[in-house]
Design a protein around this motif. Structure first.
Motif, short mmCIF file in Angstrom:
data_model
loop_
_atom_site.label_atom_id
_atom_site.label_comp_id
_atom_site.label_asym_id
_atom_site.label_seq_id
_atom_site.Cartn_x
_atom_site.Cartn_y
_atom_site.Cartn_z
N ARG A 6 0.84 -1.21 0.00
CA ARG A 6 0.00 0.00 0.00
C ARG A 6 0.87 1.25 0.00
O ARG A 6 0.60 2.20 -0.74
N LEU A 7 1.92 1.28 0.81
CA LEU A 7 2.82 2.43 0.84
C LEU A 7 3.53 2.61 -0.50
O LEU A 7 3.68 3.73 -0.98
N ALA A 8 3.93 1.51 -1.10
CA ALA A 8 4.60 1.58 -2.41
C ALA A 8 3.66 2.14 -3.47
O ALA A 8 4.07 2.97 -4.30
N ALA A 9 2.41 1.71 -3.45
CA ALA A 9 1.44 2.20 -4.43
C ALA A 9 1.18 3.70 -4.24
O ALA A 9 1.11 4.46 -5.22
N LEU A 10 1.06 4.12 -2.99
CA LEU A 10 0.85 5.54 -2.71
C LEU A 10 2.05 6.36 -3.17
O LEU A 10 1.90 7.41 -3.81
N ALA A 11 3.25 5.89 -2.86
CA ALA A 11 4.46 6.60 -3.24
C ALA A 11 4.58 6.70 -4.76
O ALA A 11 4.90 7.76 -5.30
N ALA A 12 4.32 5.60 -5.45
CA ALA A 12 4.42 5.59 -6.91
C ALA A 12 3.45 6.56 -7.55
O ALA A 12 3.74 7.15 -8.60
N ALA A 13 2.30 6.74 -6.91
CA ALA A 13 1.28 7.65 -7.43
C ALA A 13 1.48 9.08 -6.92
O ALA A 13 0.73 9.98 -7.32
N GLY A 14 2.46 9.29 -6.05
CA GLY A 14 2.68 10.61 -5.48
C GLY A 14 1.56 11.05 -4.57
O GLY A 14 1.27 12.23 -4.46
N GLN A 15 0.94 10.09 -3.89
CA GLN A 15 -0.20 10.37 -3.02
C GLN A 15 0.16 10.16 -1.55
O GLN A 15 1.14 9.48 -1.24
N THR A 16 -0.67 10.73 -0.69
CA THR A 16 -0.53 10.53 0.74
C THR A 16 -1.84 9.98 1.29
O THR A 16 -2.85 9.95 0.57
N ALA A 47 18.85 0.28 5.48
CA ALA A 47 19.15 0.04 4.06
C ALA A 47 19.51 1.33 3.32
O ALA A 47 19.79 1.29 2.12
N GLY A 48 19.47 2.46 4.02
CA GLY A 48 19.80 3.73 3.37
C GLY A 48 18.72 4.21 2.40
O GLY A 48 19.01 4.95 1.47
N ARG A 49 17.49 3.77 2.63
CA ARG A 49 16.37 4.15 1.76
C ARG A 49 15.60 5.32 2.37
O ARG A 49 15.64 5.52 3.58
N PRO A 50 14.83 6.02 1.53
CA PRO A 50 13.93 7.04 2.10
C PRO A 50 12.86 6.35 2.94
O PRO A 50 12.56 5.17 2.72
N PHE A 51 12.30 7.09 3.85
CA PHE A 51 11.28 6.52 4.73
C PHE A 51 9.95 6.37 4.01
O PHE A 51 9.33 7.36 3.62
N ALA A 86 10.41 20.53 4.57
CA ALA A 86 11.43 20.21 3.56
C ALA A 86 11.85 18.75 3.65
O ALA A 86 12.03 18.08 2.63
N PHE A 87 12.00 18.25 4.87
CA PHE A 87 12.38 16.86 5.08
C PHE A 87 11.33 15.92 4.47
O PHE A 87 11.65 14.98 3.75
N THR A 88 10.07 16.21 4.77
CA THR A 88 8.98 15.37 4.26
C THR A 88 8.91 15.42 2.74
O THR A 88 8.78 14.37 2.09
N ARG A 89 9.04 16.58 2.18
CA ARG A 89 9.01 16.71 0.71
C ARG A 89 10.15 15.93 0.08
O ARG A 89 9.97 15.25 -0.93
N ALA A 90 11.34 16.01 0.67
CA ALA A 90 12.50 15.29 0.13
C ALA A 90 12.30 13.78 0.22
O ALA A 90 12.62 13.05 -0.72
N GLU A 91 11.77 13.32 1.34
CA GLU A 91 11.53 11.88 1.50
C GLU A 91 10.49 11.40 0.48
O GLU A 91 10.68 10.37 -0.17
N ALA A 94 11.97 11.30 -3.00
CA ALA A 94 12.91 10.18 -3.16
C ALA A 94 12.17 8.85 -3.33
O ALA A 94 12.75 7.89 -3.85
N LEU A 95 10.92 8.78 -2.88
CA LEU A 95 10.15 7.56 -3.01
C LEU A 95 9.53 7.38 -4.40
O LEU A 95 9.08 6.28 -4.73
N LEU A 96 9.51 8.44 -5.18
CA LEU A 96 8.95 8.34 -6.53
C LEU A 96 9.74 7.31 -7.32
O LEU A 96 10.93 7.14 -7.11
N PRO A 97 9.09 6.64 -8.28
CA PRO A 97 9.78 5.56 -9.02
C PRO A 97 11.12 5.96 -9.63
O PRO A 97 12.08 5.22 -9.51
N PHE A 98 11.20 7.10 -10.26
CA PHE A 98 12.45 7.54 -10.88
C PHE A 98 12.66 9.02 -10.60
O PHE A 98 12.55 9.84 -11.50
N PRO A 99 12.96 9.39 -9.33
CA PRO A 99 13.00 10.80 -8.96
C PRO A 99 14.13 11.59 -9.57
O PRO A 99 14.04 12.80 -9.65
#
Length: 103
Positions: A6-16, A47-51, A86-91, A94-99
């Motif tokens: 669910r989080l991956a789908a939201l991130a890919a769609a740029g949704q919250t 893993a050094g990934r965005p949250f 700014a932190f939230t926007r950056a995270e 970074a979660l977008l498929p190809f940022p």
């Protein structure tokens, strides 16, 4: 659908999504959701990934920010947010498929 999916789908769609809606969608109590999100944040930090939890937002936040616990957890994991917006926007970016690909 799992929390991760669910989080991956939201991130890919740029949704919250709000914490309450996500908990209801997944059939979880708020405490269960919060614990699961904190575990994912630990995994992401290791893993050094965005949250992935950055796609969550407080229901009444005018800026669509995650709950204060998100920022507290990020700080304990070595990623303090001096500027929460700014932190939230950056995270989230970074979660977008190809940022990093200009488009």
């Amino acid at each position: 659908m799992t929390l991760e999916a669910r989080l991956a789908a939201l991130a890919a769609a740029g949704q919250t999504i709000t914490y309450g809606k996500l908990a209801r969608d997944l059939g979880l109590r708020m405490e269960e959701l919060t614990n699961a999100l904190e575990r994912l944040m630990e995994e992401d930090a290791a893993a050094g990934r965005p949250f992935r939890a950055a796609v969550l937002r407080q229901r009444l936040s005018p800026d669509g920010l995650p709950a204060p616990g998100f920022f507290l957890k990020a700080a304990t994991l070595g990623r303090p947010a001096q500027d929460p917006l700014a932190f939230t926007r950056a995270e989230r970016h970074a979660l977008l498929p190809f940022p990093n690909i200009p488009g």
